[in-house]
Scaffold this motif. Structure first.
Motif, PDB file in Angstrom:
ATOM      1  N   MET A 181       0.838  -1.185   0.000  1.00 16.43           N
ATOM      2  CA  MET A 181       0.000   0.000   0.000  1.00 16.43           C
ATOM      3  C   MET A 181       0.880   1.243   0.000  1.00 16.43           C
ATOM      4  N   PHE A 182       0.341   2.358  -0.318  1.00 16.22           N
ATOM      5  CA  PHE A 182       1.042   3.610  -0.532  1.00 16.22           C
ATOM      6  C   PHE A 182       1.355   4.381   0.745  1.00 16.22           C
ATOM      7  N   LEU A 183       0.926   3.909   1.910  1.00 14.70           N
ATOM      8  CA  LEU A 183       1.102   4.651   3.151  1.00 14.70           C
ATOM      9  C   LEU A 183       2.540   4.598   3.630  1.00 14.70           C
ATOM     10  N   GLU A 184       2.998   5.740   4.101  1.00 16.97           N
ATOM     11  CA  GLU A 184       4.312   5.810   4.734  1.00 16.97           C
ATOM     12  C   GLU A 184       4.097   6.255   6.161  1.00 16.97           C
ATOM     13  N   ILE A 185       4.422   5.403   7.105  1.00 12.78           N
ATOM     14  CA  ILE A 185       4.247   5.704   8.519  1.00 12.78           C
ATOM     15  C   ILE A 185       5.600   6.052   9.112  1.00 12.78           C
ATOM     16  N   ASN A 186       5.645   7.183   9.804  1.00 15.04           N
ATOM     17  CA  ASN A 186       6.859   7.623  10.478  1.00 15.04           C
ATOM     18  C   ASN A 186       6.660   7.392  11.970  1.00 15.04           C
ATOM     19  N   PHE A 187       7.297   6.366  12.496  1.00 15.03           N
ATOM     20  CA  PHE A 187       7.127   6.014  13.892  1.00 15.03           C
ATOM     21  C   PHE A 187       7.796   7.009  14.832  1.00 15.03           C
ATOM     22  N   LYS A 188       8.621   7.897  14.301  1.00  9.17           N
ATOM     23  CA  LYS A 188       9.289   8.917  15.121  1.00  9.17           C
ATOM     24  C   LYS A 188       8.534  10.250  15.104  1.00  9.17           C
ATOM     25  N   SER A 189       7.483  10.323  14.312  1.00  4.00           N
ATOM     26  CA  SER A 189       6.713  11.549  14.185  1.00  4.00           C
ATOM     27  C   SER A 189       5.905  11.829  15.446  1.00  4.00           C
ATOM     28  N   ASP A 190       5.672  13.114  15.708  1.00  7.26           N
ATOM     29  CA  ASP A 190       4.793  13.507  16.806  1.00  7.26           C
ATOM     30  C   ASP A 190       3.327  13.284  16.449  1.00  7.26           C
ATOM     31  N   LEU A 191       3.048  13.123  15.158  1.00  7.39           N
ATOM     32  CA  LEU A 191       1.683  12.905  14.685  1.00  7.39           C
ATOM     33  C   LEU A 191       1.283  11.455  14.963  1.00  7.39           C
ATOM     34  N   GLN A 192       0.137  11.269  15.593  1.00  9.22           N
ATOM     35  CA  GLN A 192      -0.314   9.931  15.945  1.00  9.22           C
ATOM     36  C   GLN A 192      -0.404   9.061  14.687  1.00  9.22           C
TER      37      GLN A 192
END
Length: 125
Positions: A1-12
């Motif tokens: 899938m096209f999603l990129e999740i940043n586990f270090k982001s402040d965004l939930q």
């Protein structure tokens, strides 16, 4: 899938999923009528708790962007104006934040608007 999740982001993470799907739809990466991965499948692919994905999907459903059906799964809405009930105050609040950040970074109004125009014209970036 096209999603990129940043586990270090402040965004939930659920908000990253929500925004990723909205952006994917706006760019044409996903289309009305497309089936999204199941909550469980998405959670396993990303490596997160399924309740996090469920929260994102529920928010997208509230936005009018997806339809969740126990029989058919989660589908991208085919409604012509799916976000017609989107809270314009929330949008204005987000824009206020972006303007404030731009001002703090020293961007002029022209630079800020130029950046918006570039993003708008290049929706596939």
């Amino acid at each position: 899938m096209f999603l990129e999740i940043n586990f270090k982001s402040d965004l939930q993470i659920y908000e990253q999923i929500r925004r990723g799907i909205i952006i994917g739809l706006a760019k044409g990466d996903i289309k009305p009528g497309d089936k999204l991965p199941s909550v469980r499948e998405m959670a396993e692919n990303i490596g997160i708790n399924l309740h996090t994905v469920n929260k994102a999907y529920k928010l997208l459903e509230a936005d009018g962007l997806i339809i969740m059906d126990r029989r058919f799964g989660s589908l991208i809405s085919e409604e012509k104006n799916p976000m017609k009930d989107f809270d314009s105050e929330k949008m204005a609040s987000e824009l206020d934040l972006l303007i404030a950040i731009a001002r703090l970074k020293g961007l002029s109004e022209e630079e800020f608007i130029s950046n918006i125009n570039k993003k708008w014209e290049n929706k596939n970036d």
